[in-house]
Design an enzyme around this catalytic site. Structure first.
Site, short mmCIF file in Angstrom:
data_model
loop_
_atom_site.label_atom_id
_atom_site.label_comp_id
_atom_site.label_asym_id
_atom_site.label_seq_id
_atom_site.Cartn_x
_atom_site.Cartn_y
_atom_site.Cartn_z
N HIS A 183 38.50 43.39 35.15
CA HIS A 183 39.81 42.80 34.87
C HIS A 183 40.03 42.76 33.36
O HIS A 183 39.08 42.63 32.59
CB HIS A 183 39.94 41.40 35.48
CG HIS A 183 38.98 40.37 34.95
ND1 HIS A 183 39.24 39.60 33.85
CD2 HIS A 183 37.75 39.99 35.38
CE1 HIS A 183 38.22 38.77 33.63
NE2 HIS A 183 37.29 39.00 34.54
N ASP A 197 42.66 40.71 32.20
CA ASP A 197 43.27 39.42 31.87
C ASP A 197 42.20 38.46 31.40
O ASP A 197 41.01 38.62 31.70
CB ASP A 197 44.05 38.85 33.07
CG ASP A 197 43.19 38.60 34.29
OD1 ASP A 197 42.26 39.40 34.55
OD2 ASP A 197 43.42 37.60 35.00
N ASP A 208 34.10 38.05 28.84
CA ASP A 208 34.69 37.98 30.19
C ASP A 208 36.10 38.51 30.18
O ASP A 208 37.03 37.75 30.03
CB ASP A 208 34.64 36.54 30.69
CG ASP A 208 35.09 36.42 32.13
OD1 ASP A 208 35.23 37.45 32.80
OD2 ASP A 208 35.33 35.29 32.58
N GLU A 252 42.62 38.36 37.68
CA GLU A 252 41.35 37.87 38.18
C GLU A 252 41.19 36.40 37.83
O GLU A 252 40.70 35.61 38.62
CB GLU A 252 40.19 38.67 37.59
CG GLU A 252 38.89 38.55 38.40
CD GLU A 252 38.03 37.36 38.02
OE1 GLU A 252 37.12 37.04 38.79
OE2 GLU A 252 38.25 36.76 36.95
N GLU A 253 41.62 36.05 36.63
CA GLU A 253 41.46 34.67 36.15
C GLU A 253 42.55 33.76 36.71
O GLU A 253 42.48 32.55 36.55
CB GLU A 253 41.47 34.63 34.62
CG GLU A 253 40.42 35.51 33.95
CD GLU A 253 39.01 34.96 34.06
OE1 GLU A 253 38.79 34.01 34.83
OE2 GLU A 253 38.13 35.50 33.39
N GLU A 289 31.45 42.28 35.43
CA GLU A 289 31.52 40.87 35.02
C GLU A 289 30.27 40.52 34.20
O GLU A 289 29.21 41.12 34.39
CB GLU A 289 31.58 39.95 36.25
CG GLU A 289 32.91 39.98 36.98
CD GLU A 289 34.01 39.18 36.29
OE1 GLU A 289 33.77 38.65 35.18
OE2 GLU A 289 35.13 39.13 36.85
N HIS A 327 34.92 31.84 28.68
CA HIS A 327 35.91 30.76 28.80
C HIS A 327 35.77 29.70 27.72
O HIS A 327 36.43 28.66 27.78
CB HIS A 327 35.87 30.10 30.19
CG HIS A 327 36.20 31.03 31.32
ND1 HIS A 327 36.62 30.59 32.56
CD2 HIS A 327 36.17 32.38 31.41
CE1 HIS A 327 36.83 31.62 33.35
NE2 HIS A 327 36.56 32.74 32.68
ZN LIG Z 1 35.65 37.64 34.62
#
Ligand SMILES: [Zn+2]
Length: 401
Positions: free
Chosen positions: A84, A86, A117, A151-152, A180, A369
């Site tokens: 992903h 995003d 990520d 995805e997030e 990931e 994150h």
């Molecule tokens: Zn991820």
């Protein structure tokens, strides 16, 4: 072919995983914004001869989301690289010591939202695939990229629909690696071969509000709630399986909302979340929870139970030749064999597993994150080499077979 001209139009070399990751980090693609990230990859991949599609998916009440599917080669086997582009929001921007979307590199560390990520994973794997095909223009089989911008977020207009879309077009996949960030501390730590599922429930116990001094005309719902939660917690859901830890139930909130000390409240509410292994499906697990509550409640506790919808099932890709091939590639480049793990949260692999075997492997996820999210430059180049080695091995084996 306009390949060469298009490729040279890029301001960086797409076989350089660091430059590619840096360019991706500079795209502010906070879900559901595309932020230029998929456009960049589209340009990079089409210049290499990939057929690129950019389907946009919609759902009432949800933002439209852009996705990308790209493939080079027409033959089987089809090796899929998924990911992903995003990213989660920046959070408190003032707390960052670097610009979150500048992609600065300092002392061998690339900083920015999405660095680990998982723009690092996407950047390194795209770079590896490009190098592999440039070095092996007559390679057998096909490489496909399945990249989502959702995805997030709710994960509704992303991988699920992209897989359905590809399937309807007749695309068939043989194996998939999802990039990931699976490694806790170093690149040799961990491949994920499965993930636990997730199920959340809301429990409400109804009582009768009243004066604490006159309890015989009231019914305190907290007493019933304590009994029900104790029943949920009394015995383990299971003891784990060969590749999974035991399933785990956590009560995540417990609310009465009663500011007074002399009032018995009318209602108590609790929410719990269960991370479950391959012993359970969401349905069988819900039935077990209902059974425990029914028994504990008897005729005295009045309660309601509601499960939140979930698309998160547990899955496992059984260790076999493909998993071993990924582990071999990691070991060859890092000198250490990675563990095969099923820990952590959910990922889009839970959707991909219905189409082909999938394993997850990517950079070190320590800062995902977080404020000052970052990835080591050395980890990006290691992931590029590992992926390149994996592709070479995969197609060599398939070619012989
Ligand atoms: Zn991820």
């Amino acid at each position: 072919m306009t390949t060469e001209r298009a490729a040279s139009a890029l301001p960086f070399d797409p076989t350089d995983p660091v430059a590619l990751t840096q360019a991706l980090v500079r795209c502010p693609s906070v879900t559901p914004q595309e932020g230029g990230a998929l456009a960049l990859l589209s340009a990079v991949l089409s210049a290499e001869g990939y057929e690129v599609h950019r389907p946009v998916f919609s759902e009432p009440g949800m933002p439209d989301v852009e996705n990308l599917y790209a493939r080079i080669g027409t033959e089987a086997p089809v090796f899929v690289i998924a990911g992903h582009t995003d990213v989660v929001p920046v959070g408190d921007e003032a707390a960052w010591t670097r610009e979150p979307f500048a992609g600065e590199i300092e002392n061998g560390i690339l900083y920015g939202r999405g660095a680990c990520d998982m723009k690092g994973g996407v950047g390194a794997m795209v770079a590896a695939a490009i190098r592999y095909r440039r070095d092996n223009p007559d390679a057998p089989g096909s490489i496909a990229f399945l990249l989502t911008g959702d995805e997030e977020g709710p994960a509704v207009n992303g991988t699920v629909k992209l897989l359905e879309w590809a399937h309807r077009r007749g695309e068939r996949f043989d194996h998939c690696i999802l990039g990931e960030p699976t490694n806790p501390a170093s690149m040799s730590d961990m491949i994920k071969i499965g993930r636990r599922g997730s199920l959340s429930g809301e429990l409400t116990v109804n009582g009768i509000q009243g004066h604490v001094g006159y309890p015989h005309v009231a019914d305190n719902p907290i007493r019933g709630m304590v009994r029900l939660l104790a029943a949920l917690d009394a015995a383990p859901l299971d003891t784990g399986t060969e590749h999974f830890d035991g399933s785990n139930l956590e009560v995540t909130t417990l609310d009465v909302g009663n500011p007074a000390t002399n009032v018995i409240p009318a209602q108590a509410k609790a929410v719990f979340n269960i991370r479950f292994n391959d012993v359970w499906t969401p349905d069988s697990l819900a039935a077990e929870i209902e059974r425990r509550l029914r028994e504990a409640a008897g005729n005295t506790v009045r309660y309601e139970l509601k499960f939140r919808p979930t698309n998160s099932v547990a899955f496992l890709t059984e260790p076999g030749p493909f998993v071993a091939m990924v582990a071999d590639a990691v070991e060859a480049e890092t000198g250490k064999r990675p563990a095969l793990s099923t820990t952590g949260g959910t990922s889009d692999a839970r959707f991909i597993k219905s189409y082909c075997p999938v394993v997850e492997y990517g950079v070190v996820g320590k800062t995902m994150h977080q404020i000052d999210e970052c990835v080591a430059v050395a980890d990006l180049t290691a992931l590029e080499r590992i992926t390149n080695r994996l592709l070479a091995r995969y197609f060599a084996v398939q070619h012989r077979a």
